[in-house]
Motif scaffolding. Structure first.
Motif, mmCIF file in Angstrom:
data_model
loop_
_atom_site.group_PDB
_atom_site.id
_atom_site.type_symbol
_atom_site.label_atom_id
_atom_site.label_comp_id
_atom_site.label_asym_id
_atom_site.label_seq_id
_atom_site.Cartn_x
_atom_site.Cartn_y
_atom_site.Cartn_z
ATOM 1 N N ASN A 117 0.792 7.041 -8.613
ATOM 2 C CA ASN A 117 1.092 5.826 -7.901
ATOM 3 C C ASN A 117 1.300 4.784 -8.713
ATOM 4 N N ALA A 118 0.322 4.573 -9.697
ATOM 5 C CA ALA A 118 0.021 3.606 -10.711
ATOM 6 C C ALA A 118 1.088 3.301 -11.734
ATOM 7 N N ILE A 119 1.262 4.717 -12.195
ATOM 8 C CA ILE A 119 2.424 4.768 -13.138
ATOM 9 C C ILE A 119 3.665 4.599 -12.473
ATOM 10 N N ASP A 120 3.982 5.139 -11.361
ATOM 11 C CA ASP A 120 5.317 4.853 -10.722
ATOM 12 C C ASP A 120 5.630 3.416 -10.514
ATOM 13 N N THR A 121 4.652 2.459 -10.055
ATOM 14 C CA THR A 121 4.712 1.128 -10.027
ATOM 15 C C THR A 121 4.929 0.586 -11.204
ATOM 16 N N PHE A 122 4.333 0.983 -12.163
ATOM 17 C CA PHE A 122 4.382 0.673 -13.533
ATOM 18 C C PHE A 122 5.948 0.771 -14.181
ATOM 19 N N VAL A 123 6.354 1.930 -13.935
ATOM 20 C CA VAL A 123 7.754 2.225 -14.691
ATOM 21 C C VAL A 123 8.716 1.533 -13.768
ATOM 22 N N LYS A 124 8.677 0.953 -12.435
ATOM 23 C CA LYS A 124 9.700 0.592 -11.609
ATOM 24 C C LYS A 124 9.592 -0.925 -11.641
ATOM 25 N N GLU A 132 -3.020 -1.036 -16.555
ATOM 26 C CA GLU A 132 -4.682 -0.634 -17.095
ATOM 27 C C GLU A 132 -5.698 -0.867 -15.953
ATOM 28 N N SER A 133 -5.398 -2.039 -15.118
ATOM 29 C CA SER A 133 -6.257 -2.463 -13.984
ATOM 30 C C SER A 133 -6.002 -1.549 -12.741
ATOM 31 N N ALA A 134 -4.883 -1.023 -12.467
ATOM 32 C CA ALA A 134 -4.618 0.107 -11.570
ATOM 33 C C ALA A 134 -5.266 1.349 -12.038
ATOM 34 N N ILE A 135 -5.312 1.741 -13.109
ATOM 35 C CA ILE A 135 -5.788 2.927 -13.426
ATOM 36 C C ILE A 135 -7.497 2.868 -13.353
ATOM 37 N N LYS A 136 -7.789 1.614 -13.954
ATOM 38 C CA LYS A 136 -9.436 1.451 -13.549
ATOM 39 C C LYS A 136 -10.021 1.361 -12.405
ATOM 40 N N ALA A 137 -8.952 0.711 -11.314
ATOM 41 C CA ALA A 137 -9.309 0.808 -9.860
ATOM 42 C C ALA A 137 -9.065 2.475 -9.282
ATOM 43 N N VAL A 138 -8.331 2.748 -9.561
ATOM 44 C CA VAL A 138 -8.335 4.570 -9.201
ATOM 45 C C VAL A 138 -9.791 5.223 -9.572
ATOM 46 N N LEU A 139 -9.800 5.029 -10.806
ATOM 47 C CA LEU A 139 -11.102 5.894 -11.580
ATOM 48 C C LEU A 139 -12.328 5.337 -10.786
#
Length: 70
Positions: free
Chosen positions: A37-44, A9-16
């Protein structure tokens, strides 16, 4: 390590926020790349737990597994 939803959530907010702050106009490609990139990091960062059942000898085994991602 378990999945970190708050981190995603923080990564998505940062991108937006970064896209919103751009003075030259935001780009769909830039937004998509940041979210990917945020989702890739989350899944990994997920922990995969698997239970495997095998049959056969010590040198030749076959089996199946089931598990979860947390």
């Amino acid at each position: 390590m378990p999945l970190n939803k708050a981190g995603l959530e923080s990564a998505i907010k940062a991108v937006l926020t970064a896209e919103k702050a751009k003075t030259s106009g935001s780009s769909i490609d830039s937004l998509a790349s940041g979210l990917a990139n945020a989702i890739d990091t989350f899944v990994k960062t997920g922990l995969v737990s698997v239970n495997v059942t095998t049959t056969g000898s010590a040198s030749a085994q076959a089996g199946t597994g089931t598990g979860t991602i947390s």
